[in-house]
Write an enzyme that holds these catalytic residues in place. Sequence first.
Site, PDB file in Angstrom:
ATOM      1  N   ARG A  87       0.834  -1.198   0.000  1.00  0.00           N
ATOM      2  CA  ARG A  87       0.000   0.000   0.000  1.00  0.00           C
ATOM      3  C   ARG A  87       0.874   1.255   0.000  1.00  0.00           C
ATOM      4  O   ARG A  87       2.019   1.224   0.422  1.00  0.00           O
ATOM      5  CB  ARG A  87      -0.904   0.024   1.234  1.00  0.00           C
ATOM      6  CG  ARG A  87      -2.007  -1.013   1.233  1.00  0.00           C
ATOM      7  CD  ARG A  87      -2.869  -0.885   2.478  1.00  0.00           C
ATOM      8  NE  ARG A  87      -2.077  -1.022   3.697  1.00  0.00           N
ATOM      9  CZ  ARG A  87      -1.670  -0.023   4.451  1.00  0.00           C
ATOM     10  NH1 ARG A  87      -1.963   1.227   4.123  1.00  0.00           N
ATOM     11  NH2 ARG A  87      -0.953  -0.240   5.547  1.00  0.00           N
ATOM     12  N   LYS A 228      -8.564  -2.869   1.123  1.00  0.00           N
ATOM     13  CA  LYS A 228      -8.457  -1.870   2.175  1.00  0.00           C
ATOM     14  C   LYS A 228      -9.308  -0.635   1.873  1.00  0.00           C
ATOM     15  O   LYS A 228      -9.687   0.101   2.786  1.00  0.00           O
ATOM     16  CB  LYS A 228      -6.995  -1.481   2.383  1.00  0.00           C
ATOM     17  CG  LYS A 228      -6.152  -2.598   3.002  1.00  0.00           C
ATOM     18  CD  LYS A 228      -6.771  -3.150   4.288  1.00  0.00           C
ATOM     19  CE  LYS A 228      -5.885  -4.192   4.951  1.00  0.00           C
ATOM     20  NZ  LYS A 228      -6.571  -4.846   6.111  1.00  0.00           N
ATOM     21  N   HIS A 248      -9.809  -4.309  12.776  1.00  0.00           N
ATOM     22  CA  HIS A 248      -8.732  -4.900  11.974  1.00  0.00           C
ATOM     23  C   HIS A 248      -8.192  -6.068  12.780  1.00  0.00           C
ATOM     24  O   HIS A 248      -7.269  -5.929  13.582  1.00  0.00           O
ATOM     25  CB  HIS A 248      -7.644  -3.854  11.707  1.00  0.00           C
ATOM     26  CG  HIS A 248      -6.574  -4.334  10.787  1.00  0.00           C
ATOM     27  ND1 HIS A 248      -5.253  -3.995  10.941  1.00  0.00           N
ATOM     28  CD2 HIS A 248      -6.627  -5.128   9.701  1.00  0.00           C
ATOM     29  CE1 HIS A 248      -4.540  -4.562   9.981  1.00  0.00           C
ATOM     30  NE2 HIS A 248      -5.352  -5.250   9.224  1.00  0.00           N
ATOM     31  N   SER A 266       0.690  -5.942  10.634  1.00  0.00           N
ATOM     32  CA  SER A 266       1.310  -6.871   9.699  1.00  0.00           C
ATOM     33  C   SER A 266       2.597  -7.445  10.288  1.00  0.00           C
ATOM     34  O   SER A 266       3.426  -6.715  10.834  1.00  0.00           O
ATOM     35  CB  SER A 266       1.617  -6.149   8.384  1.00  0.00           C
ATOM     36  OG  SER A 266       2.253  -7.004   7.472  1.00  0.00           O
ATOM     37  N   LYS A 270      -1.108 -12.438  13.080  1.00  0.00           N
ATOM     38  CA  LYS A 270      -2.571 -12.424  13.149  1.00  0.00           C
ATOM     39  C   LYS A 270      -3.198 -13.535  12.313  1.00  0.00           C
ATOM     40  O   LYS A 270      -4.060 -14.283  12.785  1.00  0.00           O
ATOM     41  CB  LYS A 270      -3.059 -11.038  12.697  1.00  0.00           C
ATOM     42  CG  LYS A 270      -4.551 -10.815  12.725  1.00  0.00           C
ATOM     43  CD  LYS A 270      -4.853  -9.319  12.698  1.00  0.00           C
ATOM     44  CE  LYS A 270      -4.158  -8.596  11.557  1.00  0.00           C
ATOM     45  NZ  LYS A 270      -4.747  -8.900  10.247  1.00  0.00           N
ATOM     46  N   THR A 271      -2.767 -13.636  11.052  1.00  0.00           N
ATOM     47  CA  THR A 271      -3.309 -14.671  10.169  1.00  0.00           C
ATOM     48  C   THR A 271      -2.854 -16.057  10.609  1.00  0.00           C
ATOM     49  O   THR A 271      -3.640 -17.000  10.666  1.00  0.00           O
ATOM     50  CB  THR A 271      -2.871 -14.410   8.718  1.00  0.00           C
ATOM     51  OG1 THR A 271      -3.385 -13.151   8.295  1.00  0.00           O
ATOM     52  CG2 THR A 271      -3.371 -15.493   7.791  1.00  0.00           C
ATOM     53  N   ASP A 285      -8.806 -11.075   8.858  1.00  0.00           N
ATOM     54  CA  ASP A 285      -8.307  -9.692   8.788  1.00  0.00           C
ATOM     55  C   ASP A 285      -9.306  -8.602   9.169  1.00  0.00           C
ATOM     56  O   ASP A 285      -8.926  -7.625   9.784  1.00  0.00           O
ATOM     57  CB  ASP A 285      -7.799  -9.418   7.371  1.00  0.00           C
ATOM     58  CG  ASP A 285      -6.933  -8.172   7.293  1.00  0.00           C
ATOM     59  OD1 ASP A 285      -6.062  -8.005   8.167  1.00  0.00           O
ATOM     60  OD2 ASP A 285      -7.124  -7.363   6.380  1.00  0.00           O
ATOM     61  N   ARG A 350       2.723 -11.941  -0.907  1.00  0.00           N
ATOM     62  CA  ARG A 350       1.363 -12.215  -0.429  1.00  0.00           C
ATOM     63  C   ARG A 350       0.721 -13.350  -1.209  1.00  0.00           C
ATOM     64  O   ARG A 350       1.097 -13.653  -2.340  1.00  0.00           O
ATOM     65  CB  ARG A 350       0.493 -10.965  -0.607  1.00  0.00           C
ATOM     66  CG  ARG A 350       0.866  -9.797   0.289  1.00  0.00           C
ATOM     67  CD  ARG A 350       0.172  -9.879   1.608  1.00  0.00           C
ATOM     68  NE  ARG A 350       0.493  -8.761   2.478  1.00  0.00           N
ATOM     69  CZ  ARG A 350      -0.119  -8.538   3.641  1.00  0.00           C
ATOM     70  NH1 ARG A 350      -1.078  -9.352   4.052  1.00  0.00           N
ATOM     71  NH2 ARG A 350       0.234  -7.519   4.397  1.00  0.00           N
TER      72      ARG A 350
END
Length: 563
Positions: A87, A228, A248, A266, A270-271, A285, A350
């Site tokens: 991003r 996003k 988030h 990030s 988390k994932t 997410d 990704r």
Amino acid sequence: SLRSIVAGPRRESLERATRTENQQNLMNEFGTKPKNADLKKIGLSNLGDAYWNLEPAELIESTILSGEGVFADSGALAIETGEFTGRSPKDKFCVKDAKTEGTVWWGDVNYPLSAEKFDRIHEKMCAYLMGRDVFIKDAMACAAPTYRMNLRVVAEKPWSALFASNMFLRPTHAELDGFEPEWHILCAPGFRAEGAKDGVRQHNFAAIDFSRKIILIGGTGYTGEIKKGIFTVLNYVLPQERGVLSMHCSANIGKDGDTAVFFGLSGTGKTTLSADPERRLIGDDEHGWSDDGVFNFEGGCYAKCIDLSAEKEPQIWSAIKFGSILENIVFDGDTTSVDFADGSKTENTRVSYPIHHIDNIAVPSIGGHPKNIFFLTCDAYGVLPPISRLTPGQAMYHFISGYTAKVAGTEAGVTEPQSTFSACFGKAFLPLHPTKYADMLGEKMKKHDVRVWLVNTGWSGGAYGTGERMKLKFTRAMISAALKGELDGVEYKQHPVFGMSFPAVCPNVPAEILDPRGTWKDKNAYDNTAEKLARQFNDNFDKYKEGASAEILAAAPKAAVKA
């Protein structure tokens, strides 16, 4: 239905751009087009071929035939997003008008753009797309039907449309028949803005008009801008208009129906940590927390895959197959086998895939009110305990702070960790002031008696370069113990600087790693590093003090010396 894909790119765009209105009515259209669908409503006309709601296999075929993607040996589609592999936060704009002037949190997250400049960019994008093929994907956000939002993505690239298909909820053919979009997203990586002349910073941009419900994305092929953009929209609409806390975070649900939520920036896990084989995944997410419970905004996952392995992350590894999109990865030599350790293109490699690529998922992607919330941080300073229990005041303080520390990476001359503070663990996507979300979270935590844990997935025994990264198996064991209530009756110690309580013992975890200070050989070095980090927390929180309660302010770390 794809007979023109090979020939399409070879046609002269000028020839298409000069079609008359009558000729335009004969434009080739393929796929499943909803009744009464009309792109002219958003300024698009004189297009090339329009591909409506193609199946993933068709979008993959189009990408391969156009030379913009190849197959990895897993069957996943591998693409490159071009100049931007992440991003671009400084190039995200919101239209400032009567609706947003007094509601949007203007500043270094939400840069204002006049309605006139937005119109100018919109008109230029539509002109750019004249004579070009477009790939349209109708989709939805929000698994809870009460809050569902219909979306229409119009993409220059077939792989952008595939990303939208992977990441959003996919309507059935019956739902497509009379599909009416509430929001439109125009995505044209090949269109370049003219910087200040168009009211933006440079050639790339992501611009949101909350009044007209349009998102424009140009000059960048990074697909994350699509998801996003809609997340930012939901972060604006749901808290203000629907009373839903947008978050988030990732979420999963246990066999007994207990929901757990994982916040984290990030790289904090988390994932990875929400993909637990013993629990069903709700989502990885973006979620909402309504009066009925937690629900996923999306229909897919967008996981970082740098250093991915089957051993560490088996569910994500298995999800990388036909239908998935690998972004900016590097193949191992002349093979089509991915070298996941190679970050030479970007550390932000990704993979996107539909959520059903994970076997163990909640259907639908909805859970009850959470019993446990985990704030994940990758503390590269090695100061914070690997797991600690937070009071409500501490939970609000750390939620507003949104801390993690990144390693220095490959930048020449930078050898120390770099602190990152991102309000609500998602500052870049917050159109409203962080205290709006923090107040809502605090109310829900107290109402539903939620236990909140701070989990450090970063370093132990020293900072980055001296200590070691916390082993994933230990982090999983600590989270498992918290979920099962195995940390409820054990002895706790209090951190002398940050004040949180951490367990003295935890099943399947060596007791000596639970107290961070005890893992350092040089205790004075630990104390100095903890003091330094505490000052960074306090300095960051200065801008939020005015709106914070006494309970939250009392939770600040006790830095003895002000820098």
